[in-house]
Design a protein around this motif. Sequence first.
Motif, PDB file in Angstrom:
ATOM      1  N   GLY A 123       0.859  -1.170   0.000  1.00  0.00           N
ATOM      2  CA  GLY A 123       0.000   0.000   0.000  1.00  0.00           C
ATOM      3  C   GLY A 123       0.891   1.214   0.000  1.00  0.00           C
ATOM      4  O   GLY A 123       1.767   1.342  -0.845  1.00  0.00           O
ATOM      5  N   THR A 124       0.700   2.108   0.962  1.00  0.00           N
ATOM      6  CA  THR A 124       1.642   3.210   1.123  1.00  0.00           C
ATOM      7  C   THR A 124       3.036   2.656   1.382  1.00  0.00           C
ATOM      8  O   THR A 124       4.034   3.160   0.872  1.00  0.00           O
ATOM      9  CB  THR A 124       1.206   4.120   2.280  1.00  0.00           C
ATOM     10  OG1 THR A 124      -0.060   4.700   1.952  1.00  0.00           O
ATOM     11  CG2 THR A 124       2.219   5.232   2.520  1.00  0.00           C
ATOM     12  N   SER A 126       5.305  -1.296   2.291  1.00  0.00           N
ATOM     13  CA  SER A 126       5.357  -2.671   1.801  1.00  0.00           C
ATOM     14  C   SER A 126       5.991  -3.562   2.848  1.00  0.00           C
ATOM     15  O   SER A 126       6.966  -3.180   3.508  1.00  0.00           O
ATOM     16  CB  SER A 126       6.165  -2.757   0.489  1.00  0.00           C
ATOM     17  OG  SER A 126       7.511  -2.358   0.697  1.00  0.00           O
ATOM     18  N   GLY A 152       6.812   0.211  -2.384  1.00  0.00           N
ATOM     19  CA  GLY A 152       5.468   0.608  -1.977  1.00  0.00           C
ATOM     20  C   GLY A 152       5.041   1.919  -2.617  1.00  0.00           C
ATOM     21  O   GLY A 152       5.774   2.549  -3.393  1.00  0.00           O
ATOM     22  N   GLY A 153       3.836   2.354  -2.267  1.00  0.00           N
ATOM     23  CA  GLY A 153       3.278   3.537  -2.894  1.00  0.00           C
ATOM     24  C   GLY A 153       4.083   4.791  -2.651  1.00  0.00           C
ATOM     25  O   GLY A 153       4.309   5.597  -3.567  1.00  0.00           O
ATOM     26  N   ARG A 203       1.914   9.379   2.796  1.00  0.00           N
ATOM     27  CA  ARG A 203       0.629   9.123   2.137  1.00  0.00           C
ATOM     28  C   ARG A 203       0.431  10.059   0.952  1.00  0.00           C
ATOM     29  O   ARG A 203      -0.109   9.662  -0.090  1.00  0.00           O
ATOM     30  CB  ARG A 203      -0.517   9.287   3.124  1.00  0.00           C
ATOM     31  CG  ARG A 203      -0.583   8.204   4.183  1.00  0.00           C
ATOM     32  CD  ARG A 203      -1.786   8.400   5.076  1.00  0.00           C
ATOM     33  NE  ARG A 203      -1.830   7.414   6.143  1.00  0.00           N
ATOM     34  CZ  ARG A 203      -2.712   7.434   7.122  1.00  0.00           C
ATOM     35  NH1 ARG A 203      -3.634   8.377   7.171  1.00  0.00           N
ATOM     36  NH2 ARG A 203      -2.691   6.504   8.058  1.00  0.00           N
ATOM     37  N   THR A 255      -1.603  -8.571  -1.399  1.00  0.00           N
ATOM     38  CA  THR A 255      -2.754  -7.799  -0.957  1.00  0.00           C
ATOM     39  C   THR A 255      -2.400  -6.324  -0.912  1.00  0.00           C
ATOM     40  O   THR A 255      -1.232  -5.943  -0.964  1.00  0.00           O
ATOM     41  CB  THR A 255      -3.221  -8.249   0.435  1.00  0.00           C
ATOM     42  OG1 THR A 255      -2.230  -7.866   1.410  1.00  0.00           O
ATOM     43  CG2 THR A 255      -3.429  -9.741   0.507  1.00  0.00           C
ATOM     44  N   GLY A 256      -3.422  -5.493  -0.772  1.00  0.00           N
ATOM     45  CA  GLY A 256      -3.189  -4.064  -0.586  1.00  0.00           C
ATOM     46  C   GLY A 256      -3.601  -3.237  -1.788  1.00  0.00           C
ATOM     47  O   GLY A 256      -3.711  -3.724  -2.920  1.00  0.00           O
ATOM     48  N   GLY A 257      -3.812  -1.951  -1.521  1.00  0.00           N
ATOM     49  CA  GLY A 257      -4.338  -1.058  -2.546  1.00  0.00           C
ATOM     50  C   GLY A 257      -3.424  -0.855  -3.732  1.00  0.00           C
ATOM     51  O   GLY A 257      -3.891  -0.504  -4.830  1.00  0.00           O
ATOM     52  N   LEU A 258      -2.113  -1.065  -3.561  1.00  0.00           N
ATOM     53  CA  LEU A 258      -1.199  -0.807  -4.672  1.00  0.00           C
ATOM     54  C   LEU A 258      -1.366  -1.829  -5.797  1.00  0.00           C
ATOM     55  O   LEU A 258      -0.907  -1.593  -6.917  1.00  0.00           O
ATOM     56  CB  LEU A 258       0.246  -0.801  -4.177  1.00  0.00           C
ATOM     57  CG  LEU A 258       1.213   0.069  -4.991  1.00  0.00           C
ATOM     58  CD1 LEU A 258       0.858   1.533  -4.875  1.00  0.00           C
ATOM     59  CD2 LEU A 258       2.659  -0.168  -4.550  1.00  0.00           C
ATOM     60  N   ASP A 288      -9.453 -10.697   4.690  1.00  0.00           N
ATOM     61  CA  ASP A 288      -8.689  -9.581   5.220  1.00  0.00           C
ATOM     62  C   ASP A 288      -8.279  -9.866   6.664  1.00  0.00           C
ATOM     63  O   ASP A 288      -8.534 -10.963   7.186  1.00  0.00           O
ATOM     64  CB  ASP A 288      -9.499  -8.290   5.097  1.00  0.00           C
ATOM     65  CG  ASP A 288     -10.746  -8.273   5.973  1.00  0.00           C
ATOM     66  OD1 ASP A 288     -10.949  -9.205   6.780  1.00  0.00           O
ATOM     67  OD2 ASP A 288     -11.527  -7.302   5.866  1.00  0.00           O
TER      68      ASP A 288
END
Length: 331
Positions: A123-124, A126, A152-153, A203, A255-258, A288
């Motif tokens: 996500g933001t 890792s 990561g992001g 973020r 998993t995760g938004g990235l 989750d």
Amino acid sequence: MTTAVAVDLGKTGCRAVLQEGPGGPAGRVHEVPGAPGLAEDGGVAAARAAVRAAVLPLLAGRTRLAAVCVGAAGAAAARGAARALAGLLLEDLPADEVAVTSDAVTAHAGALGGGAGVVLAIGTGSVAVGIGADGSFARADGWGPWLGDEGGGAWIGVRGLRAALRAHDGRGPDTALLAAAVRRFGAADTLPAALSAMGTPARTAASFAPEVARAAEAGDAVAGRIVREAGAALGETALAAAAGIAGDDLALSVTGGLTGLGEPLLAPLRAALAASPRPLRPRPPLGDPLDGARLLALDAALPHEAHVVRVRRTFPEPQIPTAPVPPPAVA
């Protein structure tokens, strides 16, 4: 029917849900503000308040729970604090047992359905967590935006913004990232101030990662190099976690938004994972962290058990308050 409560306690939010028996249906999820982490000063007290506020409204009419399982941020670094939290929650809740573990462990259990393997969360930041069938445990990265979280992001976003400023100065090649940065944050000269003014810098930087991926997909050479390097770094992280656990044929879930960046990131990640010296079986995440806490609440035979603190009741159950429980104040 055996009833348990699962809790996902993060730094932003705390979610709780009733679980009716192993494999049974879950009830409604109740969410309140989270806590700063068990390893922080006052972390146990803040976690206790958050869990109470999330769980007690779910217990109307119930006098007994078989177990409560809490996946808490910071528990991996503070096992003593995890045990202290479990003991305090036994004073607060009508449970026969309270289990506390790291939110990374519940995330792993949820993603792989309680099985062994590696979970790469992106996500933001890792981090990769590996748990073998024998309970062996390994973690790679997750060291935060200044020392790690490679691929990561925030890592992608910062490199994209650096490339934009290099192009602005004439120190680096032309790139579509400069125009994208100006659209997103304003004039290049004000970019450092914009990162600080818009909240958490990591973020804010991560919010630029989708722009880097879009530029890469459109053929921008600079952006393409950034996401390829990100995919390779994430692959290294997952392989490092896999190397630290037992097993010859490991499941791997990302998993995760990235993951929403799609093929510009996922293709080089798959290429990096193909270098694994032993087979890795990619599989989509099954659930989750809250699902993981549900599994761990009623099953002490999973390979995660060595990393779970369980405390059994040795004193009378508490009386459940009838008045509504206010959520903890947000710091």
